[in-house]
Design a protein around this motif. Sequence first.
Motif, short mmCIF file in Angstrom:
data_model
loop_
_atom_site.label_atom_id
_atom_site.label_comp_id
_atom_site.label_asym_id
_atom_site.label_seq_id
_atom_site.Cartn_x
_atom_site.Cartn_y
_atom_site.Cartn_z
N LEU A 1 58.09 -64.68 74.34
CA LEU A 1 58.73 -63.93 75.43
C LEU A 1 59.72 -62.91 74.89
CD1 LEU A 1 59.29 -66.89 77.90
CD2 LEU A 1 57.82 -64.90 78.31
N ASN A 2 60.43 -63.25 73.82
CA ASN A 2 61.38 -62.29 73.23
C ASN A 2 60.66 -61.08 72.65
OD1 ASN A 2 63.69 -63.74 73.88
ND2 ASN A 2 63.72 -64.88 71.96
N GLY A 3 59.41 -61.25 72.26
CA GLY A 3 58.65 -60.14 71.71
C GLY A 3 57.82 -59.38 72.73
N PHE A 4 57.76 -59.88 73.97
CA PHE A 4 56.96 -59.24 75.01
C PHE A 4 57.72 -58.04 75.55
CE2 PHE A 4 55.51 -59.27 79.60
CZ PHE A 4 54.26 -58.74 79.34
N THR A 5 57.06 -56.89 75.61
CA THR A 5 57.75 -55.65 76.01
C THR A 5 57.76 -55.43 77.52
OG1 THR A 5 55.69 -54.41 75.64
CG2 THR A 5 57.26 -54.53 73.81
N GLY A 6 56.98 -56.21 78.27
CA GLY A 6 57.01 -56.08 79.72
C GLY A 6 58.06 -56.98 80.34
N ARG A 7 57.94 -57.20 81.66
CA ARG A 7 58.86 -58.10 82.35
C ARG A 7 58.23 -59.48 82.45
NH1 ARG A 7 59.43 -56.31 87.80
NH2 ARG A 7 57.42 -55.33 87.46
N SER A 8 59.07 -60.50 82.45
CA SER A 8 58.58 -61.87 82.56
C SER A 8 59.33 -62.57 83.68
CB SER A 8 58.75 -62.61 81.24
OG SER A 8 60.08 -62.55 80.78
N VAL A 9 58.59 -63.30 84.49
CA VAL A 9 59.17 -64.01 85.63
C VAL A 9 58.84 -65.49 85.50
CG1 VAL A 9 59.21 -64.26 88.14
CG2 VAL A 9 58.93 -61.98 87.11
N ALA A 10 59.88 -66.31 85.45
CA ALA A 10 59.73 -67.76 85.38
C ALA A 10 59.74 -68.33 86.79
CB ALA A 10 60.84 -68.37 84.54
N ALA B 1 54.46 -60.92 82.71
CA ALA B 1 54.13 -62.29 82.32
C ALA B 1 54.68 -63.24 83.37
CB ALA B 1 54.73 -62.61 80.95
N LEU B 2 53.83 -64.10 83.90
CA LEU B 2 54.22 -65.11 84.88
C LEU B 2 54.23 -66.46 84.18
CD1 LEU B 2 52.12 -63.90 87.94
CD2 LEU B 2 54.57 -63.62 87.58
N ILE B 3 55.35 -67.18 84.30
CA ILE B 3 55.56 -68.40 83.51
C ILE B 3 55.60 -69.62 84.44
CG2 ILE B 3 56.96 -69.42 81.68
CD1 ILE B 3 58.44 -66.65 81.58
N ALA B 4 54.76 -70.60 84.15
CA ALA B 4 54.73 -71.85 84.92
C ALA B 4 54.94 -73.02 83.97
CB ALA B 4 53.40 -71.99 85.67
N GLY B 5 55.60 -74.07 84.50
CA GLY B 5 55.99 -75.17 83.64
C GLY B 5 55.32 -76.48 83.95
N ASN B 6 55.74 -77.48 83.21
CA ASN B 6 55.20 -78.83 83.28
C ASN B 6 55.19 -79.38 84.71
OD1 ASN B 6 56.19 -81.94 83.21
ND2 ASN B 6 54.68 -81.56 81.62
N VAL C 1 63.07 -71.65 77.89
CA VAL C 1 62.06 -70.70 78.35
C VAL C 1 62.58 -69.90 79.53
CG1 VAL C 1 59.79 -70.53 79.46
CG2 VAL C 1 60.09 -71.95 77.43
N CYS C 2 63.28 -70.55 80.46
CA CYS C 2 63.87 -69.81 81.58
C CYS C 2 64.86 -68.76 81.07
CB CYS C 2 64.59 -70.78 82.53
SG CYS C 2 63.48 -71.71 83.60
N GLY C 3 65.62 -69.12 80.05
CA GLY C 3 66.59 -68.18 79.51
C GLY C 3 65.96 -66.99 78.81
N ALA D 1 63.16 -65.60 79.83
CA ALA D 1 62.47 -64.78 80.83
C ALA D 1 63.38 -63.65 81.32
CB ALA D 1 62.04 -65.64 82.00
N THR D 2 62.76 -62.58 81.77
CA THR D 2 63.53 -61.48 82.35
C THR D 2 64.30 -61.96 83.56
OG1 THR D 2 61.82 -59.94 81.60
CG2 THR D 2 63.40 -59.12 83.23
N ARG D 3 63.64 -62.78 84.37
CA ARG D 3 64.32 -63.37 85.52
C ARG D 3 63.56 -64.61 85.98
NH1 ARG D 3 64.87 -59.15 90.08
NH2 ARG D 3 66.14 -60.87 90.90
N CYS D 4 64.25 -65.45 86.75
CA CYS D 4 63.65 -66.63 87.35
C CYS D 4 63.58 -66.43 88.86
CB CYS D 4 64.47 -67.88 87.03
SG CYS D 4 64.56 -68.28 85.28
N ALA D 5 62.56 -66.97 89.48
CA ALA D 5 62.40 -66.81 90.93
C ALA D 5 61.66 -68.01 91.48
CB ALA D 5 61.66 -65.52 91.26
N HIS D 6 61.85 -68.26 92.78
CA HIS D 6 61.14 -69.36 93.43
C HIS D 6 60.22 -68.80 94.50
CE1 HIS D 6 64.12 -68.70 96.60
NE2 HIS D 6 63.34 -69.40 97.40
#
Length: 259
Positions: free
Chosen positions: A179-188, A207-212, A221-223, A225-230
């Motif tokens: 995620l630190n190397g990804f140049t786009g936005r990431s949403v957890a 990048a869309l991030i889903a967890g266990n 991983v949340c930290g 990400a560009t941002r977290c959302a529900h």
Amino acid sequence: MTETPISSRDNPIVKRLKKLAESARARRAAHMTLLDGEHLLAAYLDAGGRPHTLVRAASFDAGRLAPFAARCPQTKAIVLPDALFAELVPVATPTGVLAEAAWLAPPAPAAIQLVVVLEDIQDPGNLGAMLRTAAAAGATMAVLSKGCHDPWSPKALRGGQGAQFVLPMQQGADLVTWLNGFTGRSVALALAEDSDFYALDLNGPLALIAGNEGAGLSAAVCGAATRCAHIPMAGWIESLNASAALAVAVFEAVRQRRR
């Protein structure tokens, strides 16, 4: 189609197939797996794969397997007694056909537009369904953490219904580093966040991030990400199944990009 009948558990081919059915380590070492059923075999062939071995239970109609064998004439074909075949089948409802097949590695596109990032997904059915959703939505890559179930296990393959053959995957990834190397936005996708997922602009490299399934996403991983959302939910249900949550999120991104 010429088939070789085998009836002994001590046959080297049977022993090899049994290891692939039961052991993730064996699958990783050989970069091979077992495909269960005609649908997966057809999807594998359509994706350019050529199985190493075709396996038929004695009670399965050989004529149904013939069209597949014609597409891969160099592939060895064997037939097993039903009882021995059942010992190899890694799923609860066998179809009567197995294929020993090498992993496929579709190349990642130069432009990464939509990525699904999966942290520690443990259930093989969930993982397969999530990869199937990603492929159906046109995702360009799936990134799997070290703690994810084996995406090439027979049960995950059944859940994916061919997604593993067409979706580029990076397995065993350090998600924070990725995620630190990804140049786009990431949403957890995280339950405790105040940000409304539907209010986000999901265009552009994403990048869309889903967890266990139980623990959700880790703080690290949340930290990253560009941002977290529900995903907003009405009623008394606390959360969605991980696979359902990813499907909602991925297709919301697809909906926005179609506008």
